[in-house]
Design an enzyme around this catalytic site. Structure first.
Site, mmCIF file in Angstrom:
data_model
loop_
_atom_site.group_PDB
_atom_site.id
_atom_site.type_symbol
_atom_site.label_atom_id
_atom_site.label_comp_id
_atom_site.label_asym_id
_atom_site.label_seq_id
_atom_site.Cartn_x
_atom_site.Cartn_y
_atom_site.Cartn_z
ATOM 1 N N LYS A 123 35.126 34.713 35.834
ATOM 2 C CA LYS A 123 34.973 35.871 36.715
ATOM 3 C C LYS A 123 34.902 37.170 35.924
ATOM 4 C CE LYS A 123 36.829 37.835 40.977
ATOM 5 N NZ LYS A 123 37.862 37.709 42.027
ATOM 6 N N TYR B 97 47.776 39.669 45.075
ATOM 7 C CA TYR B 97 48.894 38.742 45.280
ATOM 8 C C TYR B 97 50.178 39.479 45.638
ATOM 9 C CZ TYR B 97 45.586 35.668 42.963
ATOM 10 O OH TYR B 97 44.461 34.954 42.627
ATOM 11 N N HIS C 266 43.901 38.071 34.661
ATOM 12 C CA HIS C 266 43.604 39.429 35.104
ATOM 13 C C HIS C 266 43.696 40.388 33.916
ATOM 14 C CE1 HIS C 266 44.953 38.353 39.458
ATOM 15 N NE2 HIS C 266 43.714 37.978 39.194
ATOM 16 N N ARG D 93 41.480 29.111 38.927
ATOM 17 C CA ARG D 93 40.622 29.277 40.092
ATOM 18 C C ARG D 93 39.878 27.968 40.368
ATOM 19 N NH1 ARG D 93 39.946 33.945 36.913
ATOM 20 N NH2 ARG D 93 40.489 35.904 37.976
ATOM 21 N N ARG E 72 46.426 28.843 43.974
ATOM 22 C CA ARG E 72 46.545 29.918 42.979
ATOM 23 C C ARG E 72 47.546 30.970 43.454
ATOM 24 N NH1 ARG E 72 43.747 32.421 38.643
ATOM 25 N NH2 ARG E 72 43.204 34.620 38.945
#
Length: 327
Positions: A188, A301, A291, A145, A268
């Site tokens: 994140k 995505y 993730h 990111r 990304r």
């Protein structure tokens, strides 16, 4: 005791902006301030808070739905709801009417997209002579990111790796994606904290980048602020998002692409797309991009479709071979 008759929605919103965002990042404060000053205060600010009704909020949201995405509607409603909640807790109003309202369907947001392989190759070629080269190469080849790369420090970069021993296999060059520019410096999510092997092209770009940075340090002299950042400004201070976008778009234009159509975050998306096209499973892609499961990867995505250290680097080495390994 309920507030005086002249206490307005604007008063409540400004009070929340000033005192209700303690501990939030500067970027969050700026974003909420822009949303409030652009969408809430001009439309509802003059209304007395005690007179604000659910119907007022519904009409405001429906009017905004003609021009804003559903996501932005959710954000501006959240700002108003939190402001009124704070006012209610301080006896400025009896109840929070925003809680009675639903978010309408907004406009379709800007769709995510990814670079094709020829576009990616053109971008990498254009970046070679740019100070953005290592940033773009890392974004595209490991899927980090933008807020993770802007917080990356040299102490979390290993450009040498370790040879194999009798006890352990060889360790490739790698980076530890453990920080971001978010409040508190955290990634994140907890699963976003990951260590990734570096494709050789990333290793080469980072080595060149470090040499360039040493030159900048010498030029800056005593003005250099040593934060240990891999991607600082000319005197060592951190990049902000606007700088990354501005410099990235210059490279995009050099590559013959529309600079208005691409942002750094889409590198990304391009990583996910290229990995998927190369046959990498969604489970492995999810782990590479940090993730916790495949749901986010498949949802966010969907159009582009472990410490998994070796797999990602090996795949990108095949897609984008380093200069000295090309035939």
């Amino acid at each position: 005791m309920i507030a005086p008759h002249n206490y307005t929605v604007a008063d409540a919103v400004r009070d929340w902006l000033q005192y209700g965002l303690s501990g939030r990042s500067q970027a969050t404060v700026e974003k909420c301030t822009i949303l409030a000053n652009t969408h809430i205060i001009p439309a509802l600010g003059a209304r007395k808070l005690r007179d604000l009704s659910a119907d007022d909020v519904d009409r405001w949201l429906m009017n905004k739905a003609h021009s804003l995405s559903t996501r932005t509607l959710r954000e501006i409603m959240s700002v108003l709801k939190r402001a009124v909640t704070r006012a209610q807790a301080r006896d400025k109003v009896k109840r929070n009417v925003v809680l009675l309202c639903e978010i309408p369907q907004g406009q379709v947001g800007r769709p995510s997209k990814s670079l094709t392989l020829p576009q990616a190759e053109a971008l990498l070629s254009a970046a070679e002579a740019s100070a953005m080269n290592a940033y773009i190469v890392l974004s595209l080849l490991i899927g980090a990111r933008t807020e993770e790369l802007r917080a990356l420090t040299w102490s979390h970069v290993d450009l040498e790796g370790e040879p194999a021993t009798a006890a352990i296999p060889a360790l490739p060059p790698s980076i530890m994606v453990w920080r971001s520019v978010r409040a508190g410096g955290d990634t994140k999510t907890k699963r976003s904290r990951r260590t990734l092997a570096l494709p050789q092209r990333c290793v080469d770009a980072l080595r060149e980048h470090r040499v360039r940075q040493d030159v900048l340090k010498g030029q800056a002299g005593s003005r250099w602020q040593d934060n240990g950042l891999v991607f600082p400004l000319r005197v060592g201070t951190p990049w902000d998002a606007s700088h990354a976008r501005r410099e990235f778009r210059k490279v995009v234009e050099t590559a013959g692409l529309d600079p208005r159509a691409w942002t750094p975050r889409e590198l990304r998306h391009s990583f996910v797309s290229l990995m998927s096209d190369a046959g990498v499973s969604v489970e492995r892609i999810a782990r590479l991009v940090g993730h916790s499961g495949t749901t986010t990867t498949e949802t966010v995505y969907r159009k582009q479709i472990q410490p998994v250290l070796i797999d990602g680097a090996d795949t990108m080495d095949r897609i984008f071979p380093a200069a000295d390994s090309q035939p």
